[in-house]
Design an enzyme around this catalytic site. Structure first.
Site, PDB file in Angstrom:
ATOM      1  CG  ASP A  80      64.298  31.717 -44.243  1.00 32.03           C
ATOM      2  OD1 ASP A  80      65.077  30.862 -44.677  1.00 32.03           O
ATOM      3  OD2 ASP A  80      64.334  32.902 -44.616  1.00 32.03           O
TER       4      ASP A  80
ATOM      5  CG  HIS B 247      62.885  28.251 -47.033  1.00 36.63           C
ATOM      6  ND1 HIS B 247      63.264  29.531 -47.349  1.00 36.63           N
ATOM      7  CD2 HIS B 247      61.534  28.212 -47.191  1.00 36.63           C
ATOM      8  CE1 HIS B 247      62.182  30.232 -47.693  1.00 36.63           C
ATOM      9  NE2 HIS B 247      61.128  29.455 -47.591  1.00 36.63           N
TER      10      HIS B 247
END
Ligand SMILES: *[C@@H]1O[C@H](CO)[C@@H](O)[C@H](O)[C@H]1NC(C)=O
Ligand SMILES: *[C@@H]1O[C@H](CO)[C@@H](O)[C@H](O)[C@H]1NC(C)=O
Ligand SMILES: *[C@@H]1O[C@H](CO)[C@@H](O)[C@H](O)[C@H]1NC(C)=O
Ligand SMILES: *[C@@H]1O[C@H](CO)[C@@H](O)[C@H](O)[C@H]1NC(C)=O
Ligand SMILES: *[C@@H]1O[C@H](CO)[C@@H](O)[C@H](O)[C@H]1NC(C)=O
Ligand SMILES: *[C@@H]1O[C@H](CO)[C@@H](O)[C@H](O)[C@H]1NC(C)=O
Ligand SMILES: *[C@@H]1O[C@H](CO)[C@@H](O)[C@H](O)[C@H]1NC(C)=O
Length: 409
Positions: free
Chosen positions: A232, A255
């Site tokens: 993430d 991310h």
């Protein structure tokens, strides 16, 4: 001794002598460093922290000097023993600072049901904390990631975070590695003056919700010289993140480095004063991102600097997304009420794996104000080739110097 908690007492009261470290060896509390035994007894450490500390007028420098470390024990890669540790909470207030040395590998229980709370190792209400030692925290996430149903179940029980800091002030965390956390690797909430450096974080690209470092409601946080690859955000900063300084961080996979999501709850604290410098993003989904919900509650996000950042094949290298809505059935016409202003993107170069290298998608009702792009050079590196492009909506600002893709402000 693999995990040692060191409380520092001030022996000066007894006629001088300075700072005296008091070692608590986990093996004295029933821990067995054989890599198999489940050391539930280690939770007794939280009791030992209520230790015989006399004074709180300490200086972190003197704390660090007074803790003997083996010559090479700050080396990341030296082989060490392994010990299993159940969930532990170091809960203050302690009457003085503390040092936690981790120089082996600590393994979390693999079954998420064995955790008493939402984290594995937690620090609460501690003033003056040093964590170091070159050790590794292995969150054993692989077996737990399949329990994560938070994408489909809004009542889901979050998996435990590897290390949580709540209401911790004046802390230094360095030379620590975290691998395969079940949820975020590090979570910083309501902290002030906390510096992290030489942190290595890794989890596979597919691991759900494994943010590297998640920050909220905190002031004066510094993250430097760290390498983060995870499933993430490498670093995420949500409401109340103020005066955050991030430098020399390499991120990928992941991310990207994100501010947000903002505006989901009423009365969110403002997010201001974030500087991100000298970072590298490699193969990430986003580069530097600001995202707010739509519709949203009103709040303020301002005074951000993104400077000297290299991107290699990043999907959305520069992105402001005020239409963030990861759930199905979003209302395309809903607008965010988070006011974004005073943001500078300067000296950002490298490649984008999508054609739109710069996206500034702001709110129709509170357009972004004073967005400045200086010396941007992001080429498209993906199927078909061709130039990169930019997208702007509801944004006011200026461009200075090189603009590749051509600016749309
Ligand atoms: C960890 O550090 C302590 C304190 O310096 C030392 O006594 C111990 O031998 C070290 N353990 C390992 C496995 O390196
Ligand atoms: C964190 O770093 C800042 C800037 O270098 C420094 O002023 C501050 O004293 C440091 N805090 C701690 C707890 O070491
Ligand atoms: C960033 O890099 C520049 C150029 O290499 C250097 O002068 C500066 O000190 C660095 N800043 C930080 C905060 O690392
Ligand atoms: C990006 O990561 C890939 C895969 O790990 C690696 O092969 C490549 O050298 C990295 N690129 C840069 C510019 O660091
Ligand atoms: C625009 O933002 C920059 C910093 O991001 C600030 O220095 C400048 O004063 C702002 N200008 C206006 C007109 O608000
Ligand atoms: C943006 O910068 C300008 C100029 O420095 C300042 O007057 C204004 O208050 C800033 N906006 C916010 C929301 O901080
Ligand atoms: C932009 O980057 C390309 C390489 O991707 C380089 O060839 C070019 O010289 C750069 N342009 C400027 C103005 O820095």
């Amino acid at each position: 001794m693999l995990l040692s908690l060191v409380c520092i007492t001030d022996a000066r009261g007894g006629g001088g002598g300075g700072w005296q470290p008091v070692f608590f060896d986990v093996t004295q509390f029933g821990a067995v460093a054989d890599g198999k035994t489940d050391n539930s007894m280690v939770s007794n450490l939280s009791i030992s922290m209520q230790c015989a500390i006399q004074s709180r007028d300490s200086i972190l420098e003197s704390m660090e000097r007074s803790v003997p470390l083996e010559g090479k024990s700050e080396d990341m890669d030296s082989p060490r023993g392994t010990t299993w540790v159940n969930s532990v909470i170091f809960r203050g207030p302690c009457q003085g600072p503390m040092v936690l040395l981790i120089n082996g590998t600590l393994m979390a229980p693999s079954d998420p049901k064995l955790f008493m709370s939402d984290h594995w190792i937690g620090f609460q209400y501690v003033d003056g904390l040093v964590i170091k030692g070159g050790g590794t925290l292995d969150g054993q996430g692989l077996s737990a990631w399949s329990y994560n149903d938070c994408f489909t179940n809004s009542q889901c029980k979050p998996l435990p975070v590897t290390m949580r800091f709540d209401f911790v002030n004046n802390a230094r965390i360095r030379h620590i590695r975290s691998i395969n956390s079940k949820n975020s690797h590090f979570n910083i909430f309501a902290c002030n003056n906390l510096n992290m450096s030489h942190i290595k974080i890794s989890a596979p690209e597919f691991s759900p919700n494994t943010d590297g470092i998640h920050i909220g409601s905190s002031n004066n946080i510094k993250i430097a010289h760290s390498v983060i690859g995870t499933g993430d955000d490498c670093i995420s900063m949500v409401s109340g993140s103020q005066n955050i300084d991030i430098s020399d961080v390499s991120c990928g996979p992941g991310h990207g480095i994100s501010i947000g999501s903002l505006g989901r709850s009423p009365y969110e604290e403002h997010v201001t004063g974030i500087t991100i410098r000298n970072c590298t993003l490699n193969g990430t989904q986003n580069g530097v991102r600001i995202k707010t919900w739509a519709p949203s509650w009103p709040s303020v996000a301002s005074d951000f600097k993104f400077e000297n950042i290299f991107m290699s094949k990043v999907n959305n290298p520069i992105i402001i997304d005020q239409q963030y809505c990861p759930r199905p059935n979003c209302d395309e016409n809903a607008q965010s009420e988070v006011q974004i202003s005073n943001v500078t993107f300067k000296n950002i170069w490298g490649s984008s794996s999508s054609k739109v290298a710069v996206t500034l998608k702001c709110s129709r009702i509170v357009p972004c104000e004073n967005i400045t792009l200086v010396n941007i050079n992001l080429s498209y590196d993906g199927p078909g080739g061709g130039p990169s492009s930019s997208f702007c909506s509801n944004v006011r600002g200026q461009t200075i110097g090189t603009q590749n893709p051509p600016g749309c402000l």
